[in-house]
Design an enzyme around this catalytic site. Structure first.
Site, short mmCIF file in Angstrom:
data_model
loop_
_atom_site.label_atom_id
_atom_site.label_comp_id
_atom_site.label_asym_id
_atom_site.label_seq_id
_atom_site.Cartn_x
_atom_site.Cartn_y
_atom_site.Cartn_z
N GLY A 200 0.81 -1.21 0.00
CA GLY A 200 0.00 0.00 0.00
C GLY A 200 0.84 1.25 0.00
O GLY A 200 2.01 1.24 -0.42
N SER A 201 0.28 2.33 0.49
CA SER A 201 0.93 3.63 0.43
C SER A 201 2.00 3.76 1.51
O SER A 201 1.99 3.05 2.53
CB SER A 201 -0.11 4.74 0.62
OG SER A 201 -0.61 4.74 1.95
N THR A 202 2.91 4.71 1.30
CA THR A 202 3.96 4.97 2.27
C THR A 202 3.37 5.47 3.59
O THR A 202 3.85 5.11 4.67
CB THR A 202 4.95 6.01 1.71
OG1 THR A 202 5.50 5.51 0.49
CG2 THR A 202 6.08 6.28 2.69
N VAL A 204 0.39 4.77 5.02
CA VAL A 204 -0.15 3.66 5.79
C VAL A 204 0.96 2.68 6.18
O VAL A 204 0.93 2.09 7.27
CB VAL A 204 -1.27 2.94 5.02
CG1 VAL A 204 -1.85 1.79 5.84
CG2 VAL A 204 -2.37 3.93 4.66
N GLY A 205 1.94 2.52 5.30
CA GLY A 205 3.06 1.65 5.62
C GLY A 205 3.80 2.10 6.87
O GLY A 205 4.25 1.27 7.67
N GLU A 222 5.65 -3.35 1.05
CA GLU A 222 5.67 -3.11 -0.39
C GLU A 222 4.95 -1.79 -0.64
O GLU A 222 3.73 -1.74 -0.70
CB GLU A 222 4.98 -4.25 -1.14
CG GLU A 222 5.60 -5.62 -0.92
CD GLU A 222 7.00 -5.75 -1.47
OE1 GLU A 222 7.42 -4.83 -2.21
OE2 GLU A 222 7.67 -6.73 -1.17
N CYS A 256 1.84 0.59 -8.49
CA CYS A 256 2.92 1.14 -7.67
C CYS A 256 4.24 1.26 -8.44
O CYS A 256 5.07 2.10 -8.11
CB CYS A 256 3.12 0.31 -6.41
SG CYS A 256 3.53 -1.43 -6.71
#
Length: 530
Positions: A200-202, A204-205, A222, A256
């Site tokens: 997912g997104s940075t 949320v990561g 990822e 991505c």
């Protein structure tokens, strides 16, 4: 088969599911090769038996045509399963480490034992709802890990369908789906896991990594970011243009690893724009053509109206500055958008605007002119490390230079995104684009603990006795002899001398080999003559 409605998993159900999977892991039922192979094969038949329902769910979520849905989401999973089924018995074997052991350790059977880390959590995104949920699951099953999958609530049809199908095919005591949104994800992240794999997104990561740190859970992240394209002066821009458009189109650029922006040699900018126009007009003609981005369901639609409006605002800002050189078609009612190309100022003069600072995640390609490859490398290295870096060049030395002087999750020459389906290569980022990797053997490694193993035989007691007090000077000499390799090479004098020694050694070996071949030929000829 009708696609079921999505239901939310209650927090009490999550707790019960978590405890059930932990109990299953504690029973050691998931460890055997037979158990793993059974569930891997069942996962393959889950896809084969239900492909029509799966592609219909993807159509409802993302507007993709059936073949595209299968190609982008299902082929990768089946390829991963095929490799795991054929290679798993070999992957599970211990790795011997006898050869590199020092003398004292050679008799202790030094090896690495592969062991599942424990119950895994897989959090998948909406843009490839089956691939990003089930491809990691292949690695977890192969490693012997039970797993909970938390699919995205932004792909409701796919999430509901996988929740219905998974317990019909896989062991429901070891594999489960949790449905819901932020609250359910947060509850899951409060628990300790054997491993967490998040796509997912940075933003949320970062939340996932922070939560995992509290329970000391290892993670694979990822993430996304801006994956640049470097087009050198020696590039074939015609091939680069059509290949780039073909791989920017899937999922309307919501991938991505999609090419995010181009660093193009200044002398090729006009040629590149011309080839973009030519490829777009012939391969993706405008409406009312059935091949138009507005009508061809090969490419899917944007996630929602907010995404459409965000991308439209980026184009409006570029249009205000007179930077749009190709304007793609768009339709807010279907949330479809063709590819637009934006020409920005040179790299040294590019302003800090959204189209440059944020991941585009849509069908917009900015071009930034650069003087040469060195300037492109400096630009890439001054920004967060990308998930993928694409190089267009006809000279290997150009590719080698960029490969060695930049850091990225992957680097690809003369094509785009094609590394993702490769089951023989690890897929993952570095730095801000994530950490860890999976696919193929690397997926097995991700969910596996590599345990160092030694077996010290009792017959070695006379040798081990030397470590017991008192450690006399004689014992010290024996210990040094047995346990230290010492320094077995000459003192280095310079980097240049090391290079000379390495190259001269290579020449000497080549001469010796050549002499041996000639001697063999001479001797063989002599024997034949006699």
């Amino acid at each position: 088969m009708d696609v079921p409605a999505q239901l939310t998993t209650s927090l009490s159900q999550i707790d019960e599911t978590y405890d059930r999977l932990q109990a299953r892991f504690a029973s050691h039922a998931t460890l055997s090769l037979d158990y793993r192979l059974y569930n891997l094969k069942q996962l393959a038949y889950l896809i084969q038996d239900n492909e029509p329902a799966i592609v219909e769910a993807i159509r409802q979520d993302l507007g993709k045509a059936p073949f595209v849905a299968a190609m982008e989401d299902l082929f990768i999973i089946l390829n991963e399963i095929d490799l795991a089924v054929r290679r798993l018995s070999k992957w599970m074997k211990d790795d011997g480490r006898w050869w590199d052991a020092t003398f004292a350790y050679k008799s202790m059977k030094p090896r690495v034992t592969k062991q599942p880390k424990g119950v895994a959590l897989i959090i998948s995104p909406w843009n490839y709802p089956w691939q990003c949920a089930l491809a990691p699951l292949v690695g977890a099953i192969a490693a012997g890990c039970p797993a909970i999958i938390k699919p995205s609530d932004l792909a409701p049809a796919s999430s509901a369908l996988v929740a219905m199908l998974l317990p019909r095919y896989l062991d429901p005591e070891a594999y489960a789906i949790v449905l819901g949104g932020v609250k359910e994800s947060t509850h899951l992240l409060e628990k300790p896991w054997g491993h967490i794999l998040f796509t997912g997104s940075t933003t949320v990561g970062t939340i996932v990594a922070t939560a995992a740190a509290k329970t000391l859970t290892p993670t694979t992240l990822e993430l996304g970011g801006k994956s640049p394209v470097i087009i050198s002066s020696c590039a074939n821009v015609k091939i680069a243009a059509i290949r780039m458009l073909s791989m920017k189109s899937p999922c309307s650029g919501q991938t991505c690893v999609a090419p995010d922006y181009i660093l193009c040699a200044r002398d090729h900018v006009d040629d590149l724009i011309r080839e973009f126009r030519s490829a777009a007009s012939t391969r993706w003609p405008p409406s009312p053509s059935s091949q138009s981005f507005l009508h061809n369901h090969m490419y899917g639609s944007l996630r929602g109206l907010p995404e459409y409006e965000r991308l439209s605002s980026l184009l409006a800002e570029a249009e205000k500055e007179g930077q749009i050189v190709i304007r793609g078609e768009s339709d807010p009612t279907t949330k479809r958008m063709g590819i637009s190309v934006v020409l920005l100022p040179e790299a040294s003069k590019v302003p800090r605007i959204k189209i440059i600072e944020e991941e585009i995640f849509g069908p917009i390609i900015p071009i930034i002119p650069v003087e040469n490859v060195d300037e492109a490398i400096r630009y890439v290295n001054s920004r967060p490390k990308p998930l993928a870096l694409y190089v267009c060049a006809t000279k290997q030395k150009v590719f080698k230079k960029i490969k060695e002087e930049t850091i990225s999750g992957s680097i690809i020459l003369n094509d785009f995104v094609v590394h993702v389906p490769s089951r023989s290569l690890p897929f993952g980022g570095v730095g801000e684009s994530g950490w860890g990797s999976y696919h193929g053997y690397d997926g097995f490694r991700t969910f596996t603990h590599f345990k160092s193993t030694l077996e010290v035989p009792l017959w070695m007691e006379p040798i081990m006795h030397i470590r017991y007090p008192p450690v006399t000077p004689f014992k010290q000499r024996i210990i040094r002899l047995l346990f230290s390799s010492g320094v077995a090479f000459r003192r280095p004098t310079s980097v240049e001398n090391e290079r000379f020694r390495r190259r001269s050694g290579r020449v000497v070996r080549a001469v010796i080999l050549g002499a041996a071949v000639l001697l063999g030929v001479w001797y063989g000829g002599k024997k034949i003559a006699s």
